[in-house]
Design a protein around this motif. Sequence first.
Motif, PDB file in Angstrom:
ATOM      1  N   TRP A  65      32.928 -39.446 -42.999  1.00 60.92           N
ATOM      2  CA  TRP A  65      32.715 -40.402 -41.946  1.00 60.92           C
ATOM      3  C   TRP A  65      32.397 -41.774 -42.649  1.00 60.92           C
ATOM      4  CZ3 TRP A  65      28.311 -42.626 -39.572  1.00 60.92           C
ATOM      5  CH2 TRP A  65      28.289 -43.274 -38.290  1.00 60.92           C
ATOM      6  N   LEU A  66      31.284 -41.679 -42.998  1.00 58.86           N
ATOM      7  CA  LEU A  66      31.065 -43.509 -43.885  1.00 58.86           C
ATOM      8  C   LEU A  66      32.154 -43.756 -44.064  1.00 58.86           C
ATOM      9  CD1 LEU A  66      28.282 -42.429 -45.899  1.00 58.86           C
ATOM     10  CD2 LEU A  66      28.154 -43.848 -43.563  1.00 58.86           C
ATOM     11  N   ARG A  67      33.496 -43.602 -44.833  1.00 57.95           N
ATOM     12  CA  ARG A  67      34.452 -44.654 -44.722  1.00 57.95           C
ATOM     13  C   ARG A  67      35.458 -43.731 -43.939  1.00 57.95           C
ATOM     14  NH1 ARG A  67      31.878 -41.877 -48.897  1.00 57.95           N
ATOM     15  NH2 ARG A  67      30.291 -43.676 -50.470  1.00 57.95           N
ATOM     16  N   ASN A  68      35.768 -42.581 -43.390  1.00 58.58           N
ATOM     17  CA  ASN A  68      36.479 -42.684 -41.819  1.00 58.58           C
ATOM     18  C   ASN A  68      36.135 -42.207 -41.026  1.00 58.58           C
ATOM     19  OD1 ASN A  68      38.585 -41.539 -41.192  1.00 58.58           O
ATOM     20  ND2 ASN A  68      40.078 -41.609 -42.424  1.00 58.58           N
ATOM     21  N   ARG A  69      35.890 -42.369 -39.535  1.00 56.47           N
ATOM     22  CA  ARG A  69      35.085 -42.527 -39.064  1.00 56.47           C
ATOM     23  C   ARG A  69      36.350 -41.289 -38.374  1.00 56.47           C
ATOM     24  NH1 ARG A  69      31.268 -44.587 -40.971  1.00 56.47           N
ATOM     25  NH2 ARG A  69      30.180 -45.964 -39.309  1.00 56.47           N
ATOM     26  N   LYS A  70      37.308 -41.302 -37.916  1.00 61.21           N
ATOM     27  CA  LYS A  70      38.381 -39.920 -37.556  1.00 61.21           C
ATOM     28  C   LYS A  70      38.260 -38.314 -38.175  1.00 61.21           C
ATOM     29  CE  LYS A  70      41.536 -42.226 -35.093  1.00 61.21           C
ATOM     30  NZ  LYS A  70      42.740 -42.388 -34.536  1.00 61.21           N
ATOM     31  N   TYR A 104      27.314 -44.260 -51.026  1.00 62.02           N
ATOM     32  CA  TYR A 104      27.588 -45.171 -50.346  1.00 62.02           C
ATOM     33  C   TYR A 104      27.187 -46.708 -50.593  1.00 62.02           C
ATOM     34  CZ  TYR A 104      30.000 -47.711 -46.384  1.00 62.02           C
ATOM     35  OH  TYR A 104      30.122 -48.334 -45.902  1.00 62.02           O
ATOM     36  N   GLY A 124      36.007 -37.806 -40.428  1.00 64.42           N
ATOM     37  CA  GLY A 124      34.969 -36.889 -41.113  1.00 64.42           C
ATOM     38  C   GLY A 124      34.121 -36.818 -39.768  1.00 64.42           C
ATOM     39  N   SER A 125      34.201 -37.049 -38.694  1.00 62.70           N
ATOM     40  CA  SER A 125      33.717 -36.458 -36.856  1.00 62.70           C
ATOM     41  C   SER A 125      33.901 -34.991 -36.976  1.00 62.70           C
ATOM     42  CB  SER A 125      34.356 -37.883 -36.351  1.00 62.70           C
ATOM     43  OG  SER A 125      33.736 -39.137 -35.973  1.00 62.70           O
TER      44      SER A 125
END
Length: 190
Positions: free
Chosen positions: A113-118, A160, A120-121
């Motif tokens: 999520w910290l690097r790719n919201r989709k 991170y 990661g969600s």
Amino acid sequence: MNSQLFFLIHNLSGHSHLLDDVMIFFTSDAFLLFAIVLLIAWLAGKSQLKSIVLYAGITGIVGLLLNVLIGSLYYEPRPFVTYHIHILLPHAKDDSFPSDHATGTFAIAFALWLRNRKLGSVMIGCAILTGISRVYVGHHYPMDVAASIVIALVVSIAIYKVERYVDPLVRSIINGYNSLVEKLIRKRFS
């Protein structure tokens, strides 16, 4: 309160085959699901996605190592050891606190999520189901899972924050992998 919340969730088990099957899947196969997602992302992705996959793996491993340390310092018996309850899956009578499944899945999901919201969600949703499933099947107390979420979040943020120091190693791994694949392709088709 921990026990009350445990029974509130666990007492839902055994009443719906579909819900039981979903919870058993997430309890038994969450790590496999996460591994498949990471493998697909690695194989299908360019260097940036490969980097995200490596950081997610590193974060998951560090989270689980921290669990080992915590488990060696503090012992909490599993709910089915303390209470006479029906569990949906057999499990060793080892330490309950914190949940390795929840720590591993949340650490990977938060790192993604910290690097790719989709991505990661979606994986956070899977991690939430994993955490709930661990209580539902009778293997963990809710506070075991809550502690795992905190551990995963702290580890994810810490890694991170130090990413720029680890980046040269991550890039070397990706470059080495890409070179190996190119050599294998050239050898195969020449």
